[in-house]
Write an enzyme that holds these catalytic residues in place. Structure first.
Site: not given
Ligand code: NAD
Length: 492
Positions: A186, A262, A295, A394
């Site tokens: 997803k 992650e 990230c 962040e």
């Molecule tokens: P997010 O947590 O808002 O969303 C990530 C994904 O989760 C999306 O596909 C979203 O639709 C889904 N999602 C949202 N609510 C959910 C729920 N309740 N249950 C299941 N899925 C759900 O993050 P974002 O804004 O898309 O991305 C930015 C974040 O990602 C930042 O915090 C960044 O640090 C992190 N990130 C981490 C890494 C790593 O490898 N550590 C890499 C890239 C990004």
């Protein structure tokens, strides 16, 4: 403006081997964050759609030999690698258009870097030693032999964010499939086509059986949430914010799912008092790469009091000459925030920083020359309180917090003053001295004087609330494997 490759939409999800629209016919817009234009639409997957994909993945895992036929898996993954290789230019244009990624980054991990890396997983699927003998033991005076076997966990739910959409989808699909799992992916609603195009390649250019890969894009976050609660899913691999990670973990508790996370970061770069400040300043401005939407970026810079003014002036100069704007221009390393919502979130943090007393040195707003697109100026804060909101949370934007420190112990204390632990850096004329400090920092990766650590064979992940588990490398592959030990009577 530089000429971009033609943009090809892929509106369909992949469910049970078929490229399909949403079960209710719904679609959602895909928006280019650099222009605010709708570039097309995507099937708006429903809860029913993801449940169908999970059922197909369950069936494919339970009823086909996908999980045990390593040679076939490896062949299928090689087909996928070749298909990705042929589709480089397509993915390049999609990543730039839907994520607002600088074109320059597509020549690295955003596109070519991980397409080039994918054969690693195809090879590992075939070469990994799934079974091996453990040492013999004595039990009630009898010798006993033992075999340890690693096998696929089962159905994997993969949930990804938008910042590096092709990489993040592939770095889950690659190892999860190579290890013999079936996967329902997803992707983030902001970047659906990177995932749906992978789905099309799986369906049209590989022999991967129906159900082994499901791709369900949706505008509704709750569709992704089904993956963390459905009892047919064995493992959830999630990349995203720590806040959502907590929800995924809580939802998975009811069925004791394996949860691989992650998450976010607030990494610190420490310039020791003998550091090359020119290098520090240049490296610090790299926090604006992809508009700070990474990230592992080093978003806190710790400068020694003895060289604070000198360091700050150099960082300011580096920030003020940063080229940013149109992501299709190959000279830019910084484009827009991915959405209006993210732009507002970043601007909100900047406001909070000023309110809490940090000194805004440069930037801080929407650039006057870029009224269209979700841009934020490269923003530098000085004299930041290490406990303040902007030093702790962040921001995920082009914002650097500069914090003064007294001595090495103080620097280590400030760097470790975080709920996160994803990455970081140490700068010094002495590599030995840098390493001594790096060994005291509680993070999953560190760079000395800007040296690179990332590669497909290298475990990546976080300490503390930056995550659970490691992505990439054999360690990342083994996250997708169960362990079975069999006691066997000796035959010799
Ligand atoms: P997010 O947590 O808002 O969303 C990530 C994904 O989760 C999306 O596909 C979203 O639709 C889904 N999602 C949202 N609510 C959910 C729920 N309740 N249950 C299941 N899925 C759900 O993050 P974002 O804004 O898309 O991305 C930015 C974040 O990602 C930042 O915090 C960044 O640090 C992190 N990130 C981490 C890494 C790593 O490898 N550590 C890499 C890239 C990004």
């Amino acid at each position: 403006m530089a000429e971009a490759s033609p943009l090809v939409p892929e509106e369909r999800n992949l469910i049970d081997g078929k490229l399909v629209g949403a079960s209710n016919g719904g679609t959602f817009d895909n928006i280019n964050p650099a222009t605010e234009e709708v570039i097309g639409v995507c099937a708006d997957g429903t809860k029913q759609d993801i449940e169908t994909a999970i059922a197909a993945a369950r069936r494919a895992f339970d009823e086909t030999d996908w999980s045990t036929n390593q040679a076939f898996r490896s062949k299928c993954l090689k087909q996928l690698c070749d298909a990705l290789d042929r589709s480089r230019e397509l993915f390049r244009s999609v990543v730039v258009a839907e994520a607002g990624s600088p074109l320059l980054l597509t020549h690295a991990v955003q596109c070519d870097g991980y397409i080039d890396a994918m054969p690693y997983w195809a090879e590992l699927a075939a070469s990994y030693q799934y079974e091996r003998d453990l040492s013999d033991i004595q039990f009630m005076g009898q010798r006993q032999c033992r075999i340890m076997r690693r096998e696929a966990v089962g159905v994997v739910g993969a949930i990804t964010p938008w910042n590096f959409p092709l990489y993040l989808n592939l770095c889950k699909l690659g190892p999860a499939l190579a290890a013999g799992n079936t996967v329902v992916l997803k992707p983030a609603p902001d970047t659906p086509w990177c995932a749906t195009h992978i789905g099309r390649l799986v369906a049209e250019e590989t022999d991967i059986p129906a159900g082994v890969v499901g791709i369900v894009a949706s505008s509704d976050h709750q569709v992704g949430a089904v993956l963390s609660s459905d009892p047919r899913v064995d493992l959830v691999t999630f990349t995203g914010s720590t806040e959502t990670g907590r929800r995924v973990m809580a939802a998975g508790a009811a069925t004791i799912k394996k949860i691989f996370l992650e998450l976010g970061g607030k990494s610190a770069a420490i310039a020791l008092d003998d550091a090359d400040m020119g290098l520090v300043a240049f490296a610090s401005s790299m926090v604006c790469t992809h508009a700070g939407q990474g990230c592992a970026l080093q978003t806190r810079l710790l400068l020694p009091r003895s060289r604070y003014q000198e360091g700050l002036e150099l960082v300011q100069a580096a920030f003020e000459k940063l080229a940013y704007g149109d992501p299709t221009d190959p000279s830019k390393l910084m484009g827009p925030q991915v959405s209006k919502k993210q732009q507002e979130r970043v601007l909100g943090y900047i406001e909070k920083g000023v309110e809490e007393g940090a000194r805004l040195v440069t930037g801080g707003g929407v650039p006057a020359h870029l009224p269209k697109g979700y841009f934020v100026e490269p923003t530098l804060f000085a004299d930041v309180d290490p406990d303040s909101t902007i030093a702790q949370q962040e921001i995920f934007g082009p914002v650097l917090c500069v914090i003064p420190y007294e001595d090495d112990d103080d620097a280590v204390r400030i760097a470790n003053n975080s709920i996160y632990g994803l990455s970081g850096g140490v700068y010094s004329a002495s590599v030995e001295r840098s390493l001594a400090v790096a060994r005291r920092i509680r993070t999953g990766t560190l760079s000395i004087n800007g040296a690179q650590w990332f590669d497909v064979d290298t475990p990546f992940g976080g300490y503390q609330q930056s995550g659970v588990g490691r992505e990439n490398g054999v360690m990342g592959f083994e996250e997708y494997l169960e362990t079975k030990v069999m006691g066997v009577p000796p035959t010799d």
